[in-house]
Motif scaffolding. Structure first.
Motif: not given
Length: 178
Positions: A10-16, A23-26, A47-54
């Motif tokens: 889950s992505i906390p508020s204030g983090l984009d 490439v994931l950019v935080f 929706d404020g969630i990062i999911t990884f799949t194989s």
């Protein structure tokens, strides 16, 4: 099957968080971190969630799945809360002092040890406790290991630099023959 890779982040508020190809950019404030997955896993940010799949069902793909999820989670934790390692100095005359970007250590050698701190790591010293803080888990751990490596704890008197949570197994000294 991976258990870590399945868990969403889950992505906390204030983090984009944005996805540029593989490439994931935080971003948080002026701090920016990137995680290049090199196309080894499928990443989805919504929706404020990062999911990884194989990518596949082979052993290597499943290993990447859990690894990249853990690396992304460490970046999220690092940018929001940060990481801390504490070292304890034991020994007569052993001391440490933080002077700007240099950690000055007196560990019983004939010379002081001046350890140059890398960018992104802060050190504070209070009595005999050295606290290392930063947003990169690997870098904080590496700095702590290098500082500990200057004088690792010895088993007879427990003198040296050790992690606060580390337990030194003590040995008995010499015994007299009678």
């Amino acid at each position: 099957m991976s258990r870590i890779g399945k868990q969403p982040i889950s992505i906390p508020s204030g983090l984009d968080v944005s996805l540029n190809g593989s490439v994931l950019v935080f971003k948080k404030g002026n701090a920016t971190k990137e995680l290049d997955t090199k196309g080894n896993v499928n990443v989805e940010v919504k929706d404020g969630i990062i999911t990884f799949t194989s990518k596949g069902d082979d052993r290597q793909s499943r290993a990447y799945w859990g690894t990249y999820r853990a690396l992304a989670n460490n970046i999220v934790i690092g940018l929001t809360a940060g990481f801390t390692r504490q070292l304890e100095i034991n020994g007569v005359g052993y001391k440490a002092a933080a002077k700007g970007k240099v950690l000055e250590l007196a560990l019983g050698f004939s010379h002081p040890i001046n350890y140059e701190l890398p960018e992104g790591v802060e050190v504070s010293v209070e009595k005999n406790i050295i606290t290392i803080k930063g947003s990169d888990k690997q870098l904080v751990g590496q700095v702590a290991a290098e500082v500990r490596g200057f004088r690792p704890p010895e088993p007879y008197k427990g003198k040296g630099v050790k992690y606060v949570e580390e337990r030194i197994i003590r040995k008995a000294g010499k015994t007299s023959k009678k």
